[in-house]
Design a protein around this motif. Structure first.
Motif, short mmCIF file in Angstrom:
data_model
loop_
_atom_site.label_atom_id
_atom_site.label_comp_id
_atom_site.label_asym_id
_atom_site.label_seq_id
_atom_site.Cartn_x
_atom_site.Cartn_y
_atom_site.Cartn_z
N LEU A 11 7.85 3.70 -3.98
CA LEU A 11 7.16 4.78 -3.28
C LEU A 11 7.13 6.02 -4.17
N VAL A 12 5.96 6.62 -4.30
CA VAL A 12 5.78 7.80 -5.14
C VAL A 12 5.70 9.03 -4.26
N ILE A 13 6.52 10.03 -4.57
CA ILE A 13 6.54 11.30 -3.85
C ILE A 13 6.08 12.39 -4.80
N GLY A 14 5.08 13.16 -4.38
CA GLY A 14 4.53 14.21 -5.24
C GLY A 14 5.30 15.51 -5.16
N SER A 15 4.91 16.45 -5.99
CA SER A 15 5.61 17.73 -6.10
C SER A 15 5.37 18.60 -4.88
N ASP A 29 -1.37 1.30 -5.70
CA ASP A 29 -2.09 0.28 -4.92
C ASP A 29 -2.77 0.89 -3.71
N ALA A 30 -2.19 1.94 -3.16
CA ALA A 30 -2.80 2.64 -2.03
C ALA A 30 -2.13 4.00 -1.88
N VAL A 31 -2.81 4.89 -1.18
CA VAL A 31 -2.27 6.20 -0.83
C VAL A 31 -1.98 6.19 0.66
N LEU A 32 -0.71 6.35 1.01
CA LEU A 32 -0.28 6.24 2.40
C LEU A 32 -0.02 7.62 3.00
N SER A 33 -0.47 7.80 4.23
CA SER A 33 -0.31 9.08 4.90
C SER A 33 0.64 8.98 6.08
N LEU A 34 1.29 10.09 6.38
CA LEU A 34 2.07 10.25 7.60
C LEU A 34 1.19 10.97 8.61
N PRO A 35 1.18 10.56 9.87
CA PRO A 35 0.32 11.21 10.85
C PRO A 35 0.72 12.67 11.07
N VAL A 86 3.12 -0.49 -5.50
CA VAL A 86 3.35 0.93 -5.74
C VAL A 86 2.44 1.74 -4.81
N TYR A 87 3.05 2.53 -3.95
CA TYR A 87 2.29 3.35 -2.99
C TYR A 87 2.67 4.81 -3.14
N SER A 88 1.68 5.67 -3.06
CA SER A 88 1.94 7.11 -3.06
C SER A 88 1.93 7.60 -1.62
N GLY A 135 -4.18 10.66 2.81
CA GLY A 135 -5.12 9.60 2.44
C GLY A 135 -5.72 8.98 3.68
N ASN A 136 -6.30 7.80 3.52
CA ASN A 136 -6.99 7.16 4.63
C ASN A 136 -6.16 6.08 5.32
N THR A 137 -5.01 5.74 4.74
CA THR A 137 -4.21 4.63 5.27
C THR A 137 -2.90 5.15 5.83
N LEU A 138 -2.64 4.89 7.10
CA LEU A 138 -1.36 5.30 7.69
C LEU A 138 -0.24 4.40 7.15
N ILE A 139 0.89 5.00 6.88
CA ILE A 139 2.02 4.23 6.35
C ILE A 139 2.46 3.15 7.32
N TYR A 140 2.29 3.41 8.63
CA TYR A 140 2.72 2.45 9.64
C TYR A 140 1.83 1.21 9.69
N ASP A 141 0.65 1.29 9.07
CA ASP A 141 -0.27 0.14 9.04
C ASP A 141 -0.15 -0.66 7.74
#
Length: 244
Positions: free
Chosen positions: A190-194, A208-214, A169-171, A175-181
């Motif tokens: 995948l969790v999408i916020g409001s 499990d982690a918070v994934l970011s888009l660049p 489960v990823y939001s 965050g600190n982790t790029l989704i591409y990595d």
């Protein structure tokens, strides 16, 4: 509930949606419109040709393209139905969890993207979220008729259950982790916020982690439906390699 728009009405008739009656604008013409009229006639559903003024008022003066349908309220499913659907197809679970999406246009766009990306189902919360209404169905261009949507009372509890059963489960959030990595293969949610506040802290802590888009511009966030689309298709890109 009513839905309107050529594609929305067409997809409702071709799916399991319970269409009660269809209204067609008087004098409507064109090949695409005639194809929908033929589907209506062959479906056995009651239909009626009506003046434009009536159609405009019935659709609350929104663009209806000459077609309005009365349908039973949207039928929600259980989360287990989505899991069973993925298992029946012999596929790894691909789930989208929405935390407080309130804009029907965003929800409609997300449903459309999820259906195109092969997502098995969407989960929304019973409170503080938009329901699947006529606007959502219109914006989804009929995709809502082919997408399983479950309502739950407590998303954090659902995430606990999913993780215990082996689902990652990823939001999608800053965050600190790029989704591409990140490896997005396997059973995935995948969790999408409001639109305004993003994903709630209680949910972020469960993931499990918070994934970011660049982000390279001056604006540091994307519309919820846009972020969802990018994240889903990164998962599709990775998972397609496995499927092939």
């Amino acid at each position: 509930m009513i839905i309107f728009g050529r594609n929305s009405v067409k997809e409702a008739l071709l799916s399991d949606a319970n269409v009660v009656k269809v209204y067609i604008k008087d004098g409507i013409s064109g090949q695409e419109n005639q194809e929908v009229i033929n589907i209506i006639k062959n479906s056995g559903v009651e239909y009626k040709f009506s003046p434009r003024a009536y159609m405009d008022k019935r659709a609350n003066f929104q663009k209806h393209q000459g077609f309005i349908a009365e349908i039973s309220d949207f039928k929600y499913c259980e989360v287990q139905d989505i899991i069973d659907f993925a298992n029946a197809k012999g596929e790894q679970l691909f789930l989208c969890i929405l935390d407080g999406i309130e804009d029907p246009h965003n929800l409609g766009s997300i449903i459309r993207t999820c259906e195109c990306a092969g997502v098995h189902g969407i989960v929304i919360e019973k409170n503080r979220a938009c329901d699947v209404n006529s606007t959502v169905i219109k914006v989804s261009a009929g995709a809502s008729n082919h997408m399983k949507v479950a309502k739950v009372a407590n998303i954090p509890q659902l995430i606990d259950k999913l993780k215990k059963s082996g689902v990652w489960v990823y939001s999608v959030e800053l965050g600190n982790t790029l989704i591409y990595d990140t490896n997005l293969k396997g059973d995935l949610a995948l969790v999408i916020g409001s639109e305004g506040r993003g994903t709630r802290r209680i949910i972020l802590d469960k993931c499990d982690a918070v994934l970011s888009l660049p982000m390279f511009g001056k604006v540091n966030s994307l519309n919820a439906s846009n972020a969802c689309a990018i994240a889903l298709y990164e998962a599709v890109r990775q998972r397609k390699v496995v499927q092939d």
